[in-house]
Design an enzyme around this catalytic site. Structure first.
Site, PDB file in Angstrom:
ATOM      1  CG  ASN A   1      -4.906  -0.619  22.193  1.00 51.78           C
ATOM      2  OD1 ASN A   1      -5.971  -0.176  21.757  1.00 51.78           O
ATOM      3  ND2 ASN A   1      -3.764  -0.444  21.550  1.00 51.78           N
TER       4      ASN A   1
ATOM      5  CG  ASN B   1     -13.369   1.439  -4.934  1.00 52.29           C
ATOM      6  OD1 ASN B   1     -13.847   0.451  -4.366  1.00 52.29           O
ATOM      7  ND2 ASN B   1     -12.345   2.104  -4.436  1.00 52.29           N
TER       8      ASN B   1
ATOM      9  CG  ASP C   1      -2.280   0.591   0.965  1.00 55.63           C
ATOM     10  OD1 ASP C   1      -2.334   1.823   0.819  1.00 55.63           O
ATOM     11  OD2 ASP C   1      -3.280  -0.140   0.919  1.00 55.63           O
TER      12      ASP C   1
ATOM     13  CB  VAL D   1     -10.643   0.710  15.691  1.00 56.34           C
ATOM     14  CG1 VAL D   1     -11.519   1.922  15.430  1.00 56.34           C
ATOM     15  CG2 VAL D   1      -9.337   0.817  14.893  1.00 56.34           C
TER      16      VAL D   1
ATOM     17  CG  ASP E   1      -5.095   0.880  18.056  1.00 56.19           C
ATOM     18  OD1 ASP E   1      -4.795   0.125  18.999  1.00 56.19           O
ATOM     19  OD2 ASP E   1      -6.218   0.873  17.522  1.00 56.19           O
TER      20      ASP E   1
ATOM     21  CB  ALA F   1      -9.538  -7.651  -8.920  1.00 58.97           C
TER      22      ALA F   1
ATOM     23  CE1 TYR G   1      -3.204 -10.565 -13.714  1.00 62.43           C
ATOM     24  CE2 TYR G   1      -1.947  -9.999 -11.753  1.00 62.43           C
ATOM     25  CZ  TYR G   1      -2.201  -9.838 -13.109  1.00 62.43           C
ATOM     26  OH  TYR G   1      -1.458  -8.954 -13.840  1.00 62.43           O
TER      27      TYR G   1
ATOM     28  CG  HIS H   1      -5.366   3.739   0.848  1.00 62.80           C
ATOM     29  ND1 HIS H   1      -5.001   2.427   0.638  1.00 62.80           N
ATOM     30  CD2 HIS H   1      -6.629   3.857   0.372  1.00 62.80           C
ATOM     31  CE1 HIS H   1      -5.999   1.783   0.055  1.00 62.80           C
ATOM     32  NE2 HIS H   1      -7.004   2.624  -0.124  1.00 62.80           N
TER      33      HIS H   1
ATOM     34  CB  SER I   1      -9.285   0.280  -0.276  1.00 58.71           C
ATOM     35  OG  SER I   1      -8.668   0.494  -1.511  1.00 58.71           O
TER      36      SER I   1
END
Length: 297
Positions: free
Chosen positions: A47, A134, A3, A51, A12, A146, A148, A34, A235
């Site tokens: 924790n 998208n 990415d 999130v 976090d 995608a 493959y 991203h 994503s």
């Protein structure tokens, strides 16, 4: 996480900063946001802050193949996958799951070299999870990577019911497990291995505005610079699946076994909820049912 990098300072997240790759200089630090958001969906720590990721005990490796604008090329992606192929068994813990929340329009054979390195990573027993895309006007057969067969392409749905601000031409709300208005899809073909493996939440919900448009509320995850933010897209759907594959690996290792990529796909497709029912049809004008209701992760 293939990415834009990962924010190594986010409290976090705990990516292994010394073991990373960047196609853009020496630093794997996220300079876009991203990759940090995607990484948090996979493995934000359990924790008292922000999130919790799907697999909060997973170890994240940053493979930076997209720049600060979120752009990259086949060459940068190939360089990142080369690094994974070379280092997967040398790092501790080994790399067992790759998330690629990226892609471009394309076809199965338009870049044989890119396909070859994806095949090489897959041949090492590494599961490769990718975003379907998208563009609701396309299917995954028109998106790379995608399309493959070696990857698990993930389409997007809503996670909870949305609201209606007073649109008079649409009665009711957009329900949970509805195909996102933006998602690329495509029925899975057992013979070719091409198509959507599964759908997963790429948005929390879609609200109907007073003027009768669908408005997406993103998935809450970690933000570059600390804290959280919301983003929507396939994503965000893909790392939900990558996290589940990590949990499946954890279970396999505890029992003394392994998890082959093809077995991960079979288990995911066989373990969905609402198979044959969902994804529900999006009420938006750009949506076309692809012929398969593969169920929700």
């Amino acid at each position: 996480i293939v990415d834009t990098g990962i924010d190594f300072n986010h409290l976090d997240l705990k990516p292994l900063g010394a073991l990373c790759f960047s196609a853009f200089g020496l630093s794997c630090q996220d300079d876009n946001g991203h990759g940090t958001h995607v990484g948090g969906i996979v493995a934000a720590r359990d924790n008292d802050r922000d999130v919790v990721g799907v697999a909060p005990k997973a170890t994240l490796y940053a493979v930076k193949v997209l720049d600060k604008s979120g752009s990259g090329s086949d060459s940068t992606v190939m360089a990142g996958l080369d690094w994974i192929a070379d280092n997967a068994s040398l790092v501790n813990p080994p790399i067992r799951v790759v998330n690629m929340s990226l892609g471009r329009p394309g076809t199965l054979g338009d870049n044989p070299a890119l396909r070859a390195i994806v095949q090489a990573v897959h041949a090492l027993g590494i599961a490769i999870v990718v975003s379907a895309g998208n563009d609701a006007s396309k299917t995954v057969s028109q998106q790379v990577p995608a399309t493959y067969p070696e990857v698990m392409a993930v389409a997007s749905t809503t996670a909870i019911d949305g609201s209606n601000a007073g649109c008079k031409s649409f009665k009711g709300t957009i329900l949970k497990d509805t195909a996102s208005y933006f998602t690329t899809d495509g029925a899975y073909n057992l013979a070719t291995g091409i198509g959507v493996t599964v759908s997963a939440p790429g948005a929390e919900k879609e609200n109907v505005t007073r003027s009768c448009f669908a408005s997406s509320v993103g998935i809450l995850s970690t933000r570059l610079g600390g804290g959280t933010t919301r983003m929507s897209g396939t994503s965000m759907a893909a790392p939900h699946v990558a996290g589940v594959v990590a949990l499946m690996w954890q279970k396999a290792l505890v029992s003394g076994g392994l998890l082959l990529p093809q077995d991960a796909r079979l288990q995911i497709r066989g373990g969905v909820v609402r198979g044959g029912i969902a994804p529900l049809n999006s009420p938006t004008s750009g949506y076309t049912f692809d012929g398969e209701r593969e169920g929700i992760l």
